[in-house]
Design an enzyme around this catalytic site. Structure first.
Site, mmCIF file in Angstrom:
data_model
loop_
_atom_site.group_PDB
_atom_site.id
_atom_site.type_symbol
_atom_site.label_atom_id
_atom_site.label_comp_id
_atom_site.label_asym_id
_atom_site.label_seq_id
_atom_site.Cartn_x
_atom_site.Cartn_y
_atom_site.Cartn_z
ATOM 1 C CG PHE A 268 -3.183 -6.083 -4.336
ATOM 2 C CD1 PHE A 268 -2.855 -5.013 -3.550
ATOM 3 C CD2 PHE A 268 -4.385 -6.331 -4.630
ATOM 4 C CE1 PHE A 268 -3.828 -4.091 -3.446
ATOM 5 C CE2 PHE A 268 -5.345 -5.415 -4.620
ATOM 6 C CZ PHE A 268 -5.169 -4.377 -3.689
ATOM 7 C CG ASP B 234 -1.296 -6.811 -10.525
ATOM 8 O OD1 ASP B 234 -1.085 -5.598 -10.726
ATOM 9 O OD2 ASP B 234 -2.033 -7.385 -9.960
ATOM 10 C CE1 TYR C 40 -7.198 1.736 -7.907
ATOM 11 C CE2 TYR C 40 -8.629 0.811 -9.797
ATOM 12 C CZ TYR C 40 -7.914 0.598 -8.630
ATOM 13 O OH TYR C 40 -7.856 -0.616 -8.033
ATOM 14 C CE LYS C 41 -3.578 0.494 -7.013
ATOM 15 N NZ LYS C 41 -3.353 -0.906 -7.088
ATOM 16 N NE ARG D 49 0.007 1.946 0.120
ATOM 17 C CZ ARG D 49 -0.603 1.665 -0.750
ATOM 18 N NH1 ARG D 49 -0.232 0.432 -1.357
ATOM 19 N NH2 ARG D 49 -1.814 1.894 -0.960
HETATM 20 C C1 LIG Z 1 -4.472 -1.735 -6.996
HETATM 21 C C2 LIG Z 1 -4.197 -3.218 -7.238
HETATM 22 C C3 LIG Z 1 -5.020 -4.121 -7.755
HETATM 23 C C4 LIG Z 1 -6.546 -3.548 -7.822
HETATM 24 O O1 LIG Z 1 -7.538 -4.302 -8.552
HETATM 25 P P1 LIG Z 1 -9.061 -3.574 -8.951
HETATM 26 O O2 LIG Z 1 -9.584 -4.871 -9.571
HETATM 27 O O3 LIG Z 1 -8.936 -2.644 -9.810
HETATM 28 O O4 LIG Z 1 -9.520 -3.442 -7.687
HETATM 29 C C5 LIG Z 1 -4.834 -5.276 -8.277
HETATM 30 N N1 LIG Z 1 -3.464 -5.907 -7.976
HETATM 31 C C6 LIG Z 1 -2.572 -5.074 -7.515
HETATM 32 C C7 LIG Z 1 -0.867 -5.630 -7.349
HETATM 33 C C8 LIG Z 1 -2.793 -3.790 -7.252
HETATM 34 O O5 LIG Z 1 -2.001 -3.043 -6.567
#
Ligand SMILES: *Cc1c(COP(=O)(O)O)cnc(C)c1O
Length: 411
Positions: free
Chosen positions: A126, A197, A222-223, A370
């Site tokens: 990511f 992560d 938030y997911k 997705r």
């Molecule tokens: C959604 C996601 C993030 C989001 O990071 P934010 O700082 O909350 O925007 C980070 N890493 C992964 C792997 C994600 O899927």
């Protein structure tokens, strides 16, 4: 197709998680397959936020830091998330965004390996994970090197210079999970630290950080935790790593924030990884989502997620044959998280057109649609109906319109 309908009905009739659907606000006529990007609104969140705003803030004002337990919320909710990820109480704190927590984890790991200068990840991770690493390299004036190698070369790239390896557990596009325990052990054998992560795993797949001996972890609120847009994220460190440096040495990570000492003196526990004042409104909303998740059985969540994905793969098979979709996620359930990616040359346009038919999925560059499968509020029937609407989009070629070709700023 009739077969599929009967099977779907049977699955819904015997679904032990079916009762959770009414605990969420789901917009009419929308099938929401994007809960892996932004979870749905739990019904109880509005009342909790009104109470936090009107009573705790409006009436209680500053006394609410103690009376409404605002000041201990990062730890209290952290202890709840700990139950979802196989951590012990006092090892998780809810604070800041995932990106900022990545910075904290990477720099904390570097502080534990001061003689080592490399931080390592895989390409296709990511982007924010890689970006945060690149920022550390730049800030260090090049002393620290941020290295990204292709996934298949990752393990071989760990060596005596590696301070930490940062990996995402479930891949955001393909849903391919890495084996946490095995990989962590391998990384640690070279003397490096393993940072995970868990953004696409927490609340979706079973996790046991303690058993896997993970060094640091971060994840998203938030997911799958349904904490609301921009919800605070979480930071995990086992007790053995609580002496690591908190480079973002803000006052809330101080041993005695309200002594207002001149010098920084870090808290002894997980609180040292706090930085500034906790986001109370965001924490209140997140707690509702986490509480709801704790009511559900994680084994049942995983079972339903697997069954929904298998159903979707089956329902999509004719569309793969006729309209050129290709599954990019592993077809073997054991090897994937809780979303499915399908590649298609017109993935962006199709994702847009599908929204006009009331199905919300998302597009990930360059060519992936997705579908997030969230067991708490989706029915099996939603999956089959979503595929039927997708078929309609393909039959009618309704994606082939100029207005669907321009990329929006947020996909
Ligand atoms: C959604 C996601 C993030 C989001 O990071 P934010 O700082 O909350 O925007 C980070 N890493 C992964 C792997 C994600 O899927």
């Amino acid at each position: 197709m009739t077969d599929l309908v009967g099977k779907t009905r049977a699955l819904d009739d015997t679904d032990p998680l079916a009762k959770f659907r009414k605990r969420f606000h789901l917009p009419d006529n929308v099938i929401y397959l994007d809960g892996n990007s932004l979870g749905c609104l739990p019904i109880d969140t509005s009342a909790r936020l009104s109470d936090t705003v009107e009573r705790e803030w409006g009436e209680g004002l500053i006394t609410s830091w103690l009376d409404a337990e605002w000041s201990t919320a990062p730890r209290r909710i952290g202890d709840k998330i700990a139950q979802l990820i196989g951590a012990k109480p006092g090892e998780v704190i809810v604070t800041d965004s995932t990106s900022i927590n990545l910075f904290k984890a990477l720099t904390a790991a570097l502080s534990l390996r001061p003689e080592r200068t490399h931080i390592l990840t895989e390409t296709t991770n990511f982007p924010t994970d890689s970006y945060m690493m690149q920022g550390i390299e730049t800030f260090s004036g090049g002393r620290i090197k941020a290295i990204a190698v292709p996934p298949s070369e990752l393990l071989d790239a760990v060596d005596g210079n590696t301070a930490a390896v940062l990996l995402t557990h479930v891949h955001y596009k393909t849903a391919l999970p890495r084996e946490i325990a095995k990989t962590t052990k391998y990384i640690q054998q070279s003397g490096a630290l393993a940072i995970w992560d868990l953004s696409h795993s927490t609340g979706a797949v079973e996790l046991d950080l303690d058993a896997a001996n993970v060094d640091f972890a971060v994840g998203c609120g938030y997911k799958y935790l349904n904490g609301g847009p921009g919800a605070p994220a979480f930071f995990y460190a086992p007790k053995r790593n609580h002496h690591a440096q908190s480079v973002l040495s803000g006052w809330f990570g101080h041993a005695k924030p309200f002594d207002f000492e001149e010098g920084y003196r870090p808290a002894l526990g997980i609180e040292r990884f706090l930085c500034g004042t906790p986001p109370v409104l965001g924490l209140a909303a997140l707690e509702v989502g986490v509480d709801l998740m704790l009511e559900a059985d994680t084994t049942q969540i995983r079972q339903k997620s697997v069954a929904m994905a298998d159903l979707m793969i089956e329902a999509m098979a004719p569309l793969c044959d006729r309209y050129g979709f290709a599954l990019v996620s592993p077809s073997n359930a054991a090897e994937r998280g809780s979303h499915l990616g399908f590649a298609h040359a017109n993935a962006y346009e199709i994702t847009q057109a599908l929204r006009a038919y009331g199905v919300i999925a998302d597009f990930r560059t360059p060519d992936v649609i997705r579908f997030g499968l969230t067991p708490l509020y989706l029915e099996y029937g939603d999956i089959v109906e979503a595929v039927a609407r997708l078929e309609k989009v393909c039959v009618e070629r309704s994606w082939d319109k100029p207005e669907y070709r321009t990329r929006a700023a947020v996909t």
